[in-house]
Design a protein around this motif. Structure first.
Motif, short mmCIF file in Angstrom:
data_model
loop_
_atom_site.label_atom_id
_atom_site.label_comp_id
_atom_site.label_asym_id
_atom_site.label_seq_id
_atom_site.Cartn_x
_atom_site.Cartn_y
_atom_site.Cartn_z
N ALA A 157 59.93 26.45 -73.33
CA ALA A 157 60.45 25.51 -72.33
C ALA A 157 60.47 26.16 -70.94
O ALA A 157 60.08 25.53 -69.95
CB ALA A 157 61.85 25.05 -72.74
N GLN A 158 60.93 27.42 -70.86
CA GLN A 158 60.93 28.13 -69.57
C GLN A 158 59.51 28.28 -69.03
O GLN A 158 59.27 28.08 -67.83
CB GLN A 158 61.54 29.51 -69.74
N ALA A 159 58.59 28.64 -69.91
CA ALA A 159 57.21 28.86 -69.47
C ALA A 159 56.59 27.58 -68.93
O ALA A 159 55.92 27.59 -67.89
CB ALA A 159 56.38 29.41 -70.63
N TRP A 160 56.81 26.47 -69.62
CA TRP A 160 56.24 25.20 -69.14
C TRP A 160 56.93 24.71 -67.87
O TRP A 160 56.29 24.11 -66.99
CB TRP A 160 56.32 24.15 -70.24
N GLN A 161 58.23 24.95 -67.77
CA GLN A 161 58.92 24.57 -66.54
C GLN A 161 58.33 25.32 -65.34
O GLN A 161 58.11 24.75 -64.27
CB GLN A 161 60.42 24.86 -66.67
N TRP A 162 58.06 26.62 -65.55
CA TRP A 162 57.44 27.41 -64.48
C TRP A 162 56.05 26.87 -64.17
O TRP A 162 55.71 26.66 -63.00
CB TRP A 162 57.35 28.87 -64.93
N TYR A 163 55.23 26.64 -65.20
CA TYR A 163 53.84 26.23 -64.99
C TYR A 163 53.76 24.89 -64.27
O TYR A 163 52.95 24.71 -63.36
CB TYR A 163 53.13 26.16 -66.33
N ASN A 164 54.60 23.95 -64.67
CA ASN A 164 54.53 22.61 -64.09
C ASN A 164 55.14 22.53 -62.69
O ASN A 164 55.03 21.51 -62.03
CB ASN A 164 55.19 21.60 -65.03
N SER A 165 55.79 23.61 -62.26
CA SER A 165 56.30 23.65 -60.88
C SER A 165 55.25 24.17 -59.91
O SER A 165 55.49 24.20 -58.70
CB SER A 165 57.55 24.54 -60.82
N GLN A 166 54.09 24.61 -60.44
CA GLN A 166 53.01 25.18 -59.62
C GLN A 166 51.89 24.15 -59.44
O GLN A 166 51.72 23.26 -60.27
CB GLN A 166 52.38 26.39 -60.31
N PRO A 167 51.09 24.31 -58.42
CA PRO A 167 49.78 23.63 -58.45
C PRO A 167 48.97 24.17 -59.62
O PRO A 167 49.24 25.26 -60.13
CB PRO A 167 49.14 24.02 -57.11
N TRP A 168 47.97 23.41 -60.05
CA TRP A 168 47.05 23.91 -61.08
C TRP A 168 46.48 25.24 -60.60
O TRP A 168 45.82 25.31 -59.55
CB TRP A 168 45.94 22.89 -61.29
N PRO A 169 46.74 26.37 -61.30
CA PRO A 169 46.29 27.67 -60.80
C PRO A 169 44.77 27.78 -60.83
O PRO A 169 44.15 27.76 -61.88
CB PRO A 169 46.93 28.67 -61.79
N CYS A 170 44.19 27.91 -59.67
CA CYS A 170 42.74 28.05 -59.56
C CYS A 170 42.45 29.05 -58.44
O CYS A 170 42.82 28.82 -57.28
CB CYS A 170 42.07 26.71 -59.27
N GLY A 171 41.83 30.15 -58.79
CA GLY A 171 41.59 31.19 -57.79
C GLY A 171 40.53 32.17 -58.24
O GLY A 171 39.57 31.79 -58.92
#
Length: 524
Positions: free
Chosen positions: A33-47
C-alpha cells in the motif's frame, strides 16, 4: 579535534552499524500500500541513465577537474525539452572518501540543476560492472579514451577489491549513511538504488552479502524515498535478497518488446510498482518503437541508457574493441555530442508517450491490477518440490499420500537444455512426478490461473482431483485459466498440488505456479 558535524556523523554511523543495539525499532520494508501510494503520487517515471559526455566514467564525472555544472545543465536541457522527468546516476565512493564535503557540494549542485530541469534523481551507491581494465578505481586523473573501445575507462564503485575485503565494509556503510541522512527527506530524490548489478564480473556470493548489508544500513535510516536494487539476471539467491528487501521492483531488460512484456508479467507477481532502470539496446531489438509502448500500457516506469554520446562510447556494442566492425546501429544514447538527435523519430515517440502520460489521471485510489501469487514458479527464485522419476503408486496425487521417500529438489526440472527455463534439478527420464503443499487464505478468486512450463504432456491435480491436462507443449512460460468447474477443488487452508510430466524426445522441462489476478484500489 572533532567538530560537532563529525561527531553527529559518527553517531549516525554507529547507529547504522550496531542496529541490534539501537533503542528504536528497525524500520520495516514498505507495505505494498505504501509503495503504490508513493508511485501514484508521481508522474509516470520516464527518464534515462546519465553520465556527462565529457566523463569517461562516474569516477571522472564527480572529480573536481571534470565536474562541469554548465555542461550538465546544457545536456539536461535536452532532456527537459523531451519531457523526461527522472534520471539515474552512479556515485563514486573513491571521490566521496577523498573529500566527502566537496563530493556532497557537487551532488547538491547536480540536484539543483536537475530540479530546475524538472528531473528527479535516482542515485546509485555501488556498481560491480567493468568494461575495461580498471577493477579498483583511484582518485585523480582518469584514463584517456581509446577510440573504438566500449567504455574503456569505466570504473566500478567501490571497486572489486573492497567488495571482496569485508574489513572495508564499514567505510562503505559510512558512505551510505552520510549521503542518505543528508537527503532522506529531499523531494528531489526519486528513490535510492543501492547497488547496480551486484555479483556482476563474477563477484558472486560476496556481492550478495554486501547487498544485504547495504539494505540493512539504508533501512535503518528510514528515508521517505523507497529503497531498491535492480533484478538483472538469474542468480536465485540474489533475486531473493532483492525481492525480500526492495520497496519497489526495479529491473534491467535489453531484450525485444515481447520478452520485456514477459518479464514484466513475472515481476508483477510481487504486487509492487515497477521501474525498468536500464533498457535500449538497438542491436538486440530493445528499441523505442516497440518497448516504450509496453512500459506505458503496463504502467511500468522506464529509464533507458543514456542521453548524450561521449567519452564512454556507448554507441558501440558491449565488448567492442578497436578494429572491430562498426555496429549497424547505435547501441545506446539519444543525442550526438553536438546535441543533434541520433534518430528524431525516437525523440518524437518519447514526447508522445510522456505527453499522453500527463493527460492520464493518476490517483492513489484508482483501480490497480494486482497479481496475487498463490504458488510461485521458479522463474525468479527456485521453489522446492518433492519429486520422483520412479512410477509411484496409483494414489500418488492424493493429499494423504506418503511422499516421504521421494527426493526433494529445487525447480525448475529439466534436461537437454530446454529453452527459456532455469533448470535447477536435472530430469532426463521420460516421466517425472512432483508434489507440493501450499496454503490459501481464501477461495474467493477473481481470475485464477496456472502459470506453466511443460515439455511435453502435463497433468495437474489439486487435492487429488485432475484440474488440468495438456497434451501440447510450451517452450516458454504460459498462463492458462483454471476451468470454472475446477475452482471447487481448492480449499481454504491446506492444499496439495501434484504434477506429472511426460516427454518423448528432445529437450524437456516442467514448472508450475498458481496466481490470481484481481483489481483493487486498496492494496495491503
Amino acid at each position: 579535534m572533532k567538530t560537532r558535524a563529525m561527531m553527529t556523523s559518527a553517531c549516525l554511523i554507529v547507529a547504522c552499524l550496531l542496529t541490534p543495539l539501537a533503542i528504536a525499532e528497525t524500520p520495516q520494508r514498505w507495505s505494498r500500500a505504501q509503495a503504490w501510494q508513493w508511485y501514484n503520487s508521481q508522474p509516470w517515471p520516464c527518464g534515462f541513465n546519465y553520465v556527462p559526455a565529457n566523463a569517461i566514467s562516474y569516477t571522472e564525472m564527480w572529480m573536481d577537474y571534470c565536474f562541469d555544472p554548465k555542461r550538465i545543465d546544457t545536456e539536461l536541457k535536452l532532456a527537459q525539452e523531451v519531457g523526461f522527468n527522472c534520471l539515474r546516476v552512479v556515485f563514486s565512493f573513491v571521490v566521496w572518501e577523498h573529500d566527502p564535503q566537496a563530493f556532497k557540494q557537487r551532488f547538491e549542485q547536480f540536484l539543483q540543476i536537475c530540479h530546475q530541469r524538472g528531473l528527479k534523481v535516482m542515485p546509485i551507491f555501488f556498481d560491480d560492472c567493468v568494461f575495461g581494465p580498471i577493477q579498483d578505481p583511484v582518485y585523480g586523473r582518469q584514463p584517456e579514451v581509446v577510440e573504438g573501445w566500449y567504455a574503456n575507462g569505466w570504473t566500478p564503485s567501490p571497486g572489486h577489491g573492497m567488495v571482496r575485503d569485508q574489513s572495508t565494509w564499514p567505510r562503505l556503510e559510512r558512505f551510505v549513511s552520510d549521503i542518505i541522512n543528508a537527503h532522506k527527506t529531499d523531494p528531489r530524490i526519486l528513490c535510492w538504488d543501492l547497488y547496480n548489478e551486484p555479483a556482476n564480473a563474477r563477484l558472486g556470493e560476496i556481492s550478495i552479502t554486501l547487498t544485504e548489508r547495504v539494505f540493512a544500513c539504508a533501512r535503518q535510516i528510514n528515508p521517505i524515498q523507497p529503497l531498491t536494487v535492480g533484478c538483472y539476471n538469474g542468480i536465485r539467491k540474489l533475486n531473493q535478497v532483492i525481492m525480500e528487501n526492495s520497496d519497489i521492483i526495479t529491473f534491467h531488460n535489453y531484450s525485444p518488446g515481447y520478452s520485456l512484456l514477459n518479464q514484466i508479467k513475472v515481476l508483477k507477481s510481487q504486487g509492487r510498482p515497477m521501474i525498468c532502470t536500464e533498457w535500449l539496446n538497438r542491436g538486440r531489438n530493445s528499441i523505442v518503437t516497440t518497448c516504450l509502448p509496453v512500459f506505458f500500457h503496463e504502467n511500468v516506469g522506464c529509464l533507458h541508457w543514456g542521453l548524450v554520446n561521449g567519452k564512454t562510447q556507448t554507441d558501440l556494442n558491449w565488448g567492442h574493441q578497436p578494429g572491430d566492425p562498426e555496429p549497424a546501429v547505435w547501441q545506446h544514447d539519444l543525442y550526438h555530442s553536438d546535441y543533434t538527435p541520433y534518430c528524431d523519430a525516437e525523440i518524437q515517440q518519447f514526447k508522445f508517450y510522456l505527453q499522453a502520460a500527463k493527460s492520464k489521471q493518476r490517483s492513489g485510489n484508482q483501480p490497480i491490477p494486482v497479481i496475487d501469487t498463490l504458488l510461485p514458479t521458479s522463474e525468479l527464485i527456485s521453489q522446492s518440490w518433492r519429486y520422483t522419476i520412479e512410477e509411484p503408486k496409483d494414489n500418488w496425487m492424493a493429499p494423504d499420500f506418503d511422499d516421504s521417500q521421494w527426493q526433494t529438489g529445487p525447480g525448475a526440472f529439466g534436461g537437454n537444455n530446454p529453452p527459456n527455463l532455469h533448470v535447477a534439478t536435472e530430469w532426463n527420464t521420460n516421466e517425472i512426478w512432483l508434489r507440493k503443499e501450499f496454503q490459501l487464505d481464501s477461495t474467493q478468486f477473481a481470475d485464477l490461473q496456472f502459470r506453466l512450463y511443460h515439455d511435453e504432456e502435463l497433468w495437474i491435480y489439486i487435492n487429488g482431483k485432475l484440474a488440468l491436462h495438456r497434451t501440447d507443449w510450451s517452450p516458454h512460460y504460459i498462463d492458462r485459466p483454471v476451468p470454472a468447474e475446477k475452482l471447487g477443488l481448492f480449499h481454504k487452508g491446506h492444499n496439495t498440488i501434484a504434477v506429472k510430466c511426460r516427454q518423448t524426445s528432445g529437450g524437456q522441462g516442467v514448472d508450475v505456479g498458481l496466481f490470481d489476478i484481481r483489481t483493487t484500489g486498496s492494496i495491503q
